[in-house]
Motif scaffolding. Sequence first.
Motif, PDB file in Angstrom:
ATOM      1  N   THR A   1       0.842  -1.184   0.000  1.00  0.00           N
ATOM      2  CA  THR A   1       0.000   0.000   0.000  1.00  0.00           C
ATOM      3  C   THR A   1       0.884   1.243   0.000  1.00  0.00           C
ATOM      4  OG1 THR A   1      -1.697  -1.187   1.254  1.00  0.00           O
ATOM      5  CG2 THR A   1      -1.865   1.217   1.187  1.00  0.00           C
ATOM      6  N   TYR A   2       0.688   2.096  -0.982  1.00  0.00           N
ATOM      7  CA  TYR A   2       1.535   3.281  -1.178  1.00  0.00           C
ATOM      8  C   TYR A   2       1.137   4.404  -0.225  1.00  0.00           C
ATOM      9  CZ  TYR A   2       3.281   7.503  -3.520  1.00  0.00           C
ATOM     10  OH  TYR A   2       3.869   8.707  -3.800  1.00  0.00           O
ATOM     11  N   TYR A   3       2.143   5.063   0.338  1.00  0.00           N
ATOM     12  CA  TYR A   3       1.930   6.230   1.195  1.00  0.00           C
ATOM     13  C   TYR A   3       2.890   7.338   0.777  1.00  0.00           C
ATOM     14  CZ  TYR A   3      -0.762   3.216   4.309  1.00  0.00           C
ATOM     15  OH  TYR A   3      -1.698   2.353   4.823  1.00  0.00           O
ATOM     16  N   LYS A   4       2.484   8.570   1.056  1.00  0.00           N
ATOM     17  CA  LYS A   4       3.315   9.719   0.686  1.00  0.00           C
ATOM     18  C   LYS A   4       3.132  10.824   1.716  1.00  0.00           C
ATOM     19  CE  LYS A   4       3.976  13.081  -3.094  1.00  0.00           C
ATOM     20  NZ  LYS A   4       3.529  13.470  -4.456  1.00  0.00           N
ATOM     21  N   ARG A   5       4.252  11.438   2.087  1.00  0.00           N
ATOM     22  CA  ARG A   5       4.236  12.590   2.983  1.00  0.00           C
ATOM     23  C   ARG A   5       5.174  13.652   2.444  1.00  0.00           C
ATOM     24  NH1 ARG A   5       4.596  10.108   9.170  1.00  0.00           N
ATOM     25  NH2 ARG A   5       2.369   9.631   9.415  1.00  0.00           N
ATOM     26  N   THR A   6       4.851  14.918   2.715  1.00  0.00           N
ATOM     27  CA  THR A   6       5.727  16.023   2.350  1.00  0.00           C
ATOM     28  C   THR A   6       6.216  16.702   3.623  1.00  0.00           C
ATOM     29  OG1 THR A   6       4.512  16.402   0.283  1.00  0.00           O
ATOM     30  CG2 THR A   6       5.935  18.169   1.058  1.00  0.00           C
TER      31      THR A   6
ATOM     32  N   PRO B   1       5.677   2.043  -0.632  1.00  0.00           N
ATOM     33  CA  PRO B   1       6.720   1.422  -1.451  1.00  0.00           C
ATOM     34  C   PRO B   1       6.608   1.861  -2.921  1.00  0.00           C
ATOM     35  CG  PRO B   1       5.546  -0.226  -0.131  1.00  0.00           C
ATOM     36  CD  PRO B   1       4.751   1.027  -0.075  1.00  0.00           C
ATOM     37  N   VAL B   2       7.750   2.050  -3.549  1.00  0.00           N
ATOM     38  CA  VAL B   2       7.795   2.447  -4.958  1.00  0.00           C
ATOM     39  C   VAL B   2       8.376   1.306  -5.785  1.00  0.00           C
ATOM     40  CG1 VAL B   2       7.916   4.923  -4.532  1.00  0.00           C
ATOM     41  CG2 VAL B   2      10.018   3.600  -4.574  1.00  0.00           C
ATOM     42  N   ASP B   3       7.927   1.210  -7.041  1.00  0.00           N
ATOM     43  CA  ASP B   3       8.431   0.155  -7.925  1.00  0.00           C
ATOM     44  C   ASP B   3       9.588   0.687  -8.767  1.00  0.00           C
ATOM     45  OD1 ASP B   3       7.219   1.718  -9.896  1.00  0.00           O
ATOM     46  OD2 ASP B   3       5.461   0.422 -10.048  1.00  0.00           O
ATOM     47  N   SER B   4      10.185  -0.192  -9.539  1.00  0.00           N
ATOM     48  CA  SER B   4      11.370   0.205 -10.314  1.00  0.00           C
ATOM     49  C   SER B   4      11.025   1.236 -11.383  1.00  0.00           C
ATOM     50  CB  SER B   4      12.014  -1.027 -10.955  1.00  0.00           C
ATOM     51  OG  SER B   4      11.138  -1.622 -11.898  1.00  0.00           O
ATOM     52  N   LYS B   5       9.822   1.153 -11.938  1.00  0.00           N
ATOM     53  CA  LYS B   5       9.411   2.117 -12.958  1.00  0.00           C
ATOM     54  C   LYS B   5       9.396   3.523 -12.378  1.00  0.00           C
ATOM     55  CE  LYS B   5       5.691   3.146 -16.243  1.00  0.00           C
ATOM     56  NZ  LYS B   5       4.359   2.723 -16.759  1.00  0.00           N
ATOM     57  N   THR B   6       8.896   3.652 -11.153  1.00  0.00           N
ATOM     58  CA  THR B   6       8.880   4.953 -10.485  1.00  0.00           C
ATOM     59  C   THR B   6      10.293   5.411 -10.167  1.00  0.00           C
ATOM     60  OG1 THR B   6       6.711   4.484  -9.509  1.00  0.00           O
ATOM     61  CG2 THR B   6       8.024   6.212  -8.468  1.00  0.00           C
ATOM     62  N   LEU B   7      11.123   4.499  -9.655  1.00  0.00           N
ATOM     63  CA  LEU B   7      12.493   4.854  -9.307  1.00  0.00           C
ATOM     64  C   LEU B   7      13.264   5.398 -10.504  1.00  0.00           C
ATOM     65  CD1 LEU B   7      13.404   1.826  -7.004  1.00  0.00           C
ATOM     66  CD2 LEU B   7      13.163   4.208  -6.281  1.00  0.00           C
ATOM     67  N   LYS B   8      13.040   4.816 -11.666  1.00  0.00           N
ATOM     68  CA  LYS B   8      13.777   5.217 -12.866  1.00  0.00           C
ATOM     69  C   LYS B   8      13.438   6.633 -13.314  1.00  0.00           C
ATOM     70  CE  LYS B   8      14.405   0.511 -14.579  1.00  0.00           C
ATOM     71  NZ  LYS B   8      13.972  -0.518 -15.568  1.00  0.00           N
ATOM     72  N   GLN B   9      12.360   7.208 -12.787  1.00  0.00           N
ATOM     73  CA  GLN B   9      11.994   8.583 -13.125  1.00  0.00           C
ATOM     74  C   GLN B   9      12.843   9.597 -12.355  1.00  0.00           C
ATOM     75  OE1 GLN B   9       7.806   9.046 -12.394  1.00  0.00           O
ATOM     76  NE2 GLN B   9       7.233   7.309 -13.692  1.00  0.00           N
ATOM     77  N   TYR B  10      13.564   9.101 -11.343  1.00  0.00           N
ATOM     78  CA  TYR B  10      14.318   9.988 -10.464  1.00  0.00           C
ATOM     79  C   TYR B  10      15.824   9.802 -10.664  1.00  0.00           C
ATOM     80  CZ  TYR B  10       9.778   9.920  -8.035  1.00  0.00           C
ATOM     81  OH  TYR B  10       8.449   9.999  -7.724  1.00  0.00           O
TER      82      TYR B  10
ATOM     83  N   ALA C   1      12.910  -3.542  -5.452  1.00  0.00           N
ATOM     84  CA  ALA C   1      11.558  -2.992  -5.572  1.00  0.00           C
ATOM     85  C   ALA C   1      10.621  -3.923  -6.325  1.00  0.00           C
ATOM     86  CB  ALA C   1      11.613  -1.633  -6.262  1.00  0.00           C
ATOM     87  N   ASP C   2      11.158  -4.705  -7.261  1.00  0.00           N
ATOM     88  CA  ASP C   2      10.313  -5.573  -8.076  1.00  0.00           C
ATOM     89  C   ASP C   2      10.183  -6.986  -7.518  1.00  0.00           C
ATOM     90  OD1 ASP C   2       9.659  -3.582  -9.849  1.00  0.00           O
ATOM     91  OD2 ASP C   2      11.259  -4.064 -11.271  1.00  0.00           O
ATOM     92  N   LEU C   3      10.859  -7.269  -6.399  1.00  0.00           N
ATOM     93  CA  LEU C   3      10.629  -8.549  -5.734  1.00  0.00           C
ATOM     94  C   LEU C   3       9.223  -8.565  -5.141  1.00  0.00           C
ATOM     95  CD1 LEU C   3      14.000  -8.951  -3.783  1.00  0.00           C
ATOM     96  CD2 LEU C   3      13.321 -10.160  -5.877  1.00  0.00           C
ATOM     97  N   GLU C   4       8.619  -9.731  -5.094  1.00  0.00           N
ATOM     98  CA  GLU C   4       7.251  -9.813  -4.568  1.00  0.00           C
ATOM     99  C   GLU C   4       7.161  -9.241  -3.161  1.00  0.00           C
ATOM    100  OE1 GLU C   4       3.744 -13.090  -3.562  1.00  0.00           O
ATOM    101  OE2 GLU C   4       5.631 -13.751  -4.447  1.00  0.00           O
ATOM    102  N   GLU C   5       8.152  -9.578  -2.324  1.00  0.00           N
ATOM    103  CA  GLU C   5       8.127  -9.106  -0.939  1.00  0.00           C
ATOM    104  C   GLU C   5       8.878  -7.786  -0.764  1.00  0.00           C
ATOM    105  OE1 GLU C   5      12.231 -10.829  -1.024  1.00  0.00           O
ATOM    106  OE2 GLU C   5      10.344 -11.205  -2.053  1.00  0.00           O
ATOM    107  N   GLY C   6       9.618  -7.358  -1.790  1.00  0.00           N
ATOM    108  CA  GLY C   6      10.481  -6.191  -1.668  1.00  0.00           C
ATOM    109  C   GLY C   6       9.718  -4.895  -1.490  1.00  0.00           C
ATOM    110  N   ARG C   7      10.227  -4.048  -0.616  1.00  0.00           N
ATOM    111  CA  ARG C   7       9.638  -2.726  -0.378  1.00  0.00           C
ATOM    112  C   ARG C   7      10.760  -1.697  -0.342  1.00  0.00           C
ATOM    113  NH1 ARG C   7       4.481  -2.667   2.559  1.00  0.00           N
ATOM    114  NH2 ARG C   7       3.587  -4.761   2.507  1.00  0.00           N
TER     115      ARG C   7
ATOM    116  N   LYS D   1      12.863  17.198  -4.674  1.00  0.00           N
ATOM    117  CA  LYS D   1      12.354  17.282  -6.048  1.00  0.00           C
ATOM    118  C   LYS D   1      12.438  15.875  -6.672  1.00  0.00           C
ATOM    119  CE  LYS D   1      13.481  22.180  -6.600  1.00  0.00           C
ATOM    120  NZ  LYS D   1      14.004  22.387  -5.223  1.00  0.00           N
ATOM    121  N   ASN D   2      13.234  15.709  -7.722  1.00  0.00           N
ATOM    122  CA  ASN D   2      13.323  14.392  -8.359  1.00  0.00           C
ATOM    123  C   ASN D   2      14.608  13.645  -8.017  1.00  0.00           C
ATOM    124  OD1 ASN D   2      10.829  14.487  -9.654  1.00  0.00           O
ATOM    125  ND2 ASN D   2      11.663  15.563 -11.427  1.00  0.00           N
TER     126      ASN D   2
END
Length: 210
Positions: free
Chosen positions: A6-11, A24-33, A56-62, A69-70
């Motif tokens: 379940t994704y969460y975000k705070r500023t 948790p973020v996936d590899s696709k999201t990580l590659k944007q940064y 990030a792409d492991l089933e259990e990985g978080r 910024k990015n």
Amino acid sequence: MKHIKTYYKRTLDINGNHIIVEGPVDSKTLKQYTFDSGLVAFRMPSKQFIAIQEIADLEEGRIIICRDKNNIIGYTTYLYPDPLERWSDGQLPYLLELGAIEISADYRAMGLGKAMLELSMLDDMMEDYIIITTEYYWHWDLKNSGLDVFEYKKIMQKMMAAGGMEVFSTDDPEITSHPANCLMARIGNRITNDQIQAFDNIRFQNRFFL
């Protein structure tokens, strides 16, 4: 065991900067940064960035990150324990390891480690897990911190406590090899007595240990 993320975000507003803590973020999201050049605790930043994408792409990985910024300036990893370590004995599906937590040198002492740990534990699914972390003094940035191992240990334990982690005893040789090393864990509130017993059996494998 099904791993629901379940994704969460705070500023956070720190010194006029808006720091994002998310996951948790996936590899696709990580590659944007981008990955900060000060994240050097474990290996070269470019290689570590690839490593956390794989986790990030492991089933259990978080992967929980904080970014300016990015630019990723800190991260925390959760995954099954290394097969070469005792914590993987029994292959307990409810045992996850906080494998790494790192913050770039320019962003330390801002409470970002605490913020990542707190966000990690917002997910109710974490109550189905025993989360462990093995703290070894040789992973700590003693040189730049100016602290001795025991001062650094206190800081690490205080930070881990923000994620509900407590110190647990063990007879693991790597932990007992130096008094600054320690095992910490968080027992989810839906963990059963049998599951705790299985964890205890891994913590203590020498029946003569006192």
